[in-house]
Design an enzyme around this catalytic site. Structure first.
Site, mmCIF file in Angstrom:
data_model
loop_
_atom_site.group_PDB
_atom_site.id
_atom_site.type_symbol
_atom_site.label_atom_id
_atom_site.label_comp_id
_atom_site.label_asym_id
_atom_site.label_seq_id
_atom_site.Cartn_x
_atom_site.Cartn_y
_atom_site.Cartn_z
ATOM 1 N N GLU A 101 0.835 -1.216 0.000
ATOM 2 C CA GLU A 101 0.000 0.000 0.000
ATOM 3 C C GLU A 101 0.864 1.258 0.000
ATOM 4 O O GLU A 101 0.598 2.205 -0.728
ATOM 5 C CB GLU A 101 -0.922 0.013 1.228
ATOM 6 N N GLU A 138 -0.286 -1.919 -9.627
ATOM 7 C CA GLU A 138 -0.266 -3.028 -8.666
ATOM 8 C C GLU A 138 1.055 -3.780 -8.730
ATOM 9 O O GLU A 138 1.645 -4.093 -7.702
ATOM 10 C CB GLU A 138 -1.437 -3.989 -8.920
#
Ligand SMILES: [Zn+2]
Length: 471
Positions: free
Chosen positions: A334, A413
């Site tokens: 994250e 990602e």
């Protein structure tokens, strides 16, 4: 028929515009249905754990997730048929102009004639949202209490669900109506360069909403508790400090009250960043019970404790959630999004896009033919222009943009995974991804075309493959 006067020769007929929009809507629907059908066939066909996943996934979990995805696919199909029928009828029967007139009749009854366009617009929004919400309500009830329930994800009681939904609608109106009112005002009174003011207003408003969301909006719906002192907290703070992440607050949200799907995210501007962990993500999270707090009228402390007990038992029996090292690896991913500026890039793209849209809107606003296509012959309400242009005329562009954003998101990602890897967290991230995949009953096999169009995250196997690669 349309009256073509000498001053105003429309090269394009209103009928052409209407039927182009109508056809495009059906093309999108058929394309989406085709993709969903391919995906559903993949679920039906793949009955065994594929070879590369044998040592990660057991057959039982695999079969469970297969049935869950199939159930969701069937639900999605019928929900789609219903939605498409609804949109088709709305366009064919001229529901938009009818509802606009109806809203006007209501405001006229209260002494606000057609010169009060903003009032009429707000009534129009209220009516259309309430009606479409009520029409869709049985579907969301079915999805929560039948589909999700059947696979053990639903944690809401019916009472909680209804209260939650009503609260959501009220908060939505409280935010949306003033924004729309000001936006219409700006468009009507902003003159030649109104699109610049409209964009500045939209930009400032969205930044403001992001700022107040965490403190004033999100707590209306869920309970945010600071993560208790301890090993997990210390190591998260250590991780944040090691990459100079300005961690301001660290919360656990009781996501388990809604559903047992798990997640983590970070949030906020500048030096004001918070990390939020779902309680379902943390393997041995002990819910925090405030002894001094007066009894919660809404659902009673007792019931709450029962829920928490149930959650603990559930985690115990299913071994749900991640251990501390795995949570750190998830957070490293994250924070990778932050370190690599992904959020900033997303904001820039969406603001540039919004500016472009307002600019095109300004060009199209003068085209009476657009209004005529939707049976608005003698008035050109600003709200209707926003609706027609942003939702219908821009629709091909919106489809393309959303595809590009999905592709970009998958890139981000991989980059965030690589960032976690650079912090020596590859091994833990690998096991965390697998655990979360199992907990959420994700299905590891997807149709390539469906996933290319829809998946904002790369499939599990590809992510693990990239993590395992030695470079
Ligand atoms: Zn991510």
């Amino acid at each position: 028929m349309v009256d073509v006067t000498k001053e105003e020769v429309n090269l394009i007929q209103p009928e052409t515009i209407f039927w182009s929009i109508f056809t495009f809507m059906w093309i999108v629907y058929i394309w989406e249905s085709y993709l969903s059908h391919r995906q559903k066939e993949t679920f039906e066909r793949t009955k065994e754990v594929p070879e590369p996943l044998r040592d990660i996934l057991d057959q039982e979990t695999f079969e469970k997730s297969r049935l869950y995805q199939l159930d969701k696919a069937r639900f999605g199909f019928w929900h789609g048929v219903f939605g498409q029928t609804e949109s088709t009828l709305i366009l064919l029967y001229g529901v938009i102009p009818w509802l606009w007139k109806f809203a006007g009749d209501i405001t006229a009854n209260f002494g606000y004639g057609s010169e009060y366009e903003i009032v009429q617009s707000l009534v129009f929004i209220l009516l259309s949202s309430v009606v479409s919400y009520v029409i869709d309500l049985p579907w969301s009830i079915y999805s929560t209490f039948v589909v999700e329930e059947r696979h053990g994800f639903n944690k809401q009681t019916f009472g909680f669900f209804i209260k939650d939904q009503i609260k959501k609608q009220l908060v939505l109106f409280a935010i949306l109506l003033p924004i729309v009112a000001v936006l219409i005002y700006i468009i009507q009174w902003g003159g030649q360069y109104f699109f610049i003011y409209a964009w500045v207003f939209a930009f400032v408003t969205s930044m403001l909403l992001v700022t107040i969301y965490a403190d004033y909006i999100a707590p209306l719906f869920d309970k945010y508790t600071p993560l208790p002192e301890g090993e997990l907290r210390t190591s998260i703070e250590g991780l944040a400090a090691s990459i100079a992440f300005p961690l301001y607050k660290l919360y656990v949200v009781e996501g388990s009250k809604r559903s047992s799907h798990s997640n983590a995210y970070f949030y906020g501007f500048y030096k004001n960043k918070r990390i939020v962990l779902f309680d379902t993500l943390i393997e041995d999270y002990k819910p925090y019970v405030d002894e001094d707090k007066p009894k919660d009228e809404e659902d009673g402390e007792e019931e709450q404790q029962e829920d928490q007990q149930e959650l603990l038992e559930k985690k115990e029996e299913k071994k749900m959630g991640c251990n501390n090292d795995e949570i750190l690896a998830v957070l490293a991913h994250e924070l990778g999004h932050w370190k690599l500026g992904h959020n900033l890039k997303n904001i820039v793209i969406s603001q540039v896009n919004l500016f472009l849209c307002f600019f095109l809107f300004a060009l199209l606003l003068q085209q009476k033919v657009l209004f005529e296509a939707f049976e608005f012959y003698d008035s050109q309400p600003t709200l209707i222009a926003l609706l027609i242009i942003f939702q219908f005329v821009f629709s091909p562009y919106n489809e393309l943009l959303s595809f590009c954003m999905t592709v970009l998101s998958r890139r981000f990602e991989f980059q965030a995974d690589a960032f976690a890897k650079s912090l020596q967290k590859a091994e833990k991230l690998r096991t965390a991804l697998i655990k979360l995949h199992k907990d959420n009953l994700g299905f590891p096999v997807a149709d390539w075309l469906y996933s290319a169009w829809h998946y904002s995250h790369p499939p599990l196997l590809e992510r693990i493959g990239a993590l395992d690669k030695t470079d």
